[in-house]
Scaffold this active site. Structure first.
Site, short mmCIF file in Angstrom:
data_model
loop_
_atom_site.label_atom_id
_atom_site.label_comp_id
_atom_site.label_asym_id
_atom_site.label_seq_id
_atom_site.Cartn_x
_atom_site.Cartn_y
_atom_site.Cartn_z
N ARG A 165 2.05 5.01 -0.48
CA ARG A 165 1.11 6.45 0.15
C ARG A 165 1.91 7.22 -0.35
O ARG A 165 3.24 7.04 -0.30
CB ARG A 165 1.24 5.98 1.81
CG ARG A 165 0.12 5.15 2.24
CD ARG A 165 -0.30 5.20 3.71
NE ARG A 165 -0.68 3.92 4.20
CZ ARG A 165 -2.20 3.83 4.45
NH1 ARG A 165 -3.19 4.51 3.67
NH2 ARG A 165 -3.24 3.48 5.18
N GLU A 212 -2.53 -2.41 -3.26
CA GLU A 212 -3.39 -1.22 -2.97
C GLU A 212 -3.26 0.59 -2.96
O GLU A 212 -2.07 0.72 -2.30
CB GLU A 212 -3.76 -1.69 -1.88
CG GLU A 212 -3.59 -1.69 -0.37
CD GLU A 212 -3.91 -2.34 0.98
OE1 GLU A 212 -4.51 -3.00 0.74
OE2 GLU A 212 -3.78 -1.75 1.39
N HIS A 234 1.05 -1.30 0.16
CA HIS A 234 -0.29 0.13 0.24
C HIS A 234 0.98 0.82 -0.19
O HIS A 234 0.85 2.33 0.79
CB HIS A 234 -1.06 0.08 0.99
CG HIS A 234 -1.88 0.78 0.74
ND1 HIS A 234 -3.47 0.96 2.10
CD2 HIS A 234 -2.10 2.66 0.54
CE1 HIS A 234 -4.06 1.70 1.57
NE2 HIS A 234 -3.37 2.44 0.91
N HIS A 279 -8.79 -5.74 6.18
CA HIS A 279 -7.98 -5.00 7.94
C HIS A 279 -8.47 -4.90 9.46
O HIS A 279 -9.94 -5.46 9.74
CB HIS A 279 -9.15 -3.22 7.77
CG HIS A 279 -8.40 -1.89 7.89
ND1 HIS A 279 -7.73 -1.51 8.87
CD2 HIS A 279 -7.12 -1.06 7.37
CE1 HIS A 279 -6.71 -0.51 8.96
NE2 HIS A 279 -6.86 -0.05 8.04
#
Ligand code: PXP
Length: 238
Positions: free
Chosen positions: A46, A71, A44, A191
């Site tokens: 960012r 993701e 992921h 999650h």
């Protein structure tokens, strides 16, 4: 149905970044996760690259031999990266900037115009598209209208309520997952899944295609070791 375990390796990068240098080695960790039984690797990236860096993702492209799932929020930089790497799956997440971690799913109705072209572009490059959503029927229907391949159910609220009332915690997920199934969407989840709550999720939604797990799994690996931990998670999915 078999449920794939995709290991999110962001936390390994967080540990590396805390000190500079290359310990632990994120690329080796991904390969080891696969060797120990992981059926996918999730990252992921960012915008601030505080855990996985864009450069890690490019290197991982060369070594990941299971399903690679990238993701994140579909900014231009993110999409350029994904289109370059062409992973098997891209999970789009509506992260606001500076959130510590993802904390909600898409409003697939309000965001329809924003998402539709992005989904088409990814799919035309052979990338399966999953949309991160809360267990809310209208947003799942919205994912179908957008022609997404999968949804990833945001399991934060399930995990939150699990310890006090697991039956109420799972109920909206059962309904939503069944609804998604009738629409022909494949169902992923992620999650806050962990060794306590994962098996209950799997038993109640046995047709879950994939779970992506990072934080708890990497924390458990501190105590049990990475190989044992991955095996323990795989057993919860049996
Ligand atoms: N799915 C999404 C969309 C996420 O953002 C995250 C966290 O990066 C996860 C799954 C994995 O959550 P956790 O680290 O709590 O297992």
């Amino acid at each position: 149905m078999h449920t794939r375990l995709s290991v999110n390796i962001n936390k390994i990068a967080t540990l590396r970044n805390a000190r500079g240098g290359n310990i632990p080695d994120v690329i080796k960790a991904a390969q080891d996760c696969e060797r120990f039984g992981a059926e996918g690797i999730t990252v992921h990236p960012r915008p601030d690259e505080r855990h996985i860096r864009y450069d890690d993702v490019l290197q991982l492209k060369e070594v990941v031999s299971t399903e690679f799932n990238i993701e994140g929020y579909p900014s231009k930089e993110f999409l350029d990266l994904v289109l370059d790497v062409k992973p098997e799956q891209c999970t789009l997440v509506p992260d606001a900037e500076n959130v510590i971690t993802s904390n909600q799913g898409w409003d697939t109705i309000k965001q329809k115009d924003f998402l539709i072209g992005i989904i088409e572009q990814l799919q035309s490059n052979g990338i399966r598209v999953s949309l991160f959503v809360d267990p809310i029927e209208q947003f799942i229907e919205g994912a179908k209208i957008l022609n997404a391949d999968c949804i990833e159910l945001y399991t934060g609220s399930f995990a939150h309520i699990y310890n006090t009332d697991k039956h109420n915690a799972i109920e909206p997920y059962i309904q939503s997952a069944k609804y998604a199934q009738t629409l022909g969407l494949s169902i992923n989840a992620g999650h806050d899944l962990n060794l306590d709550n994962l098996n209950f999720f799997k038993i109640n939604i046995p047709f879950t295609a994939e779970v992506s797990i990072g934080h708890a799994l990497i924390c458990d690996a501190l105590y049990y070791g990475l190989e044992n931990t991955i095996q323990m998670y795989l057993r919860q999915l049996k």
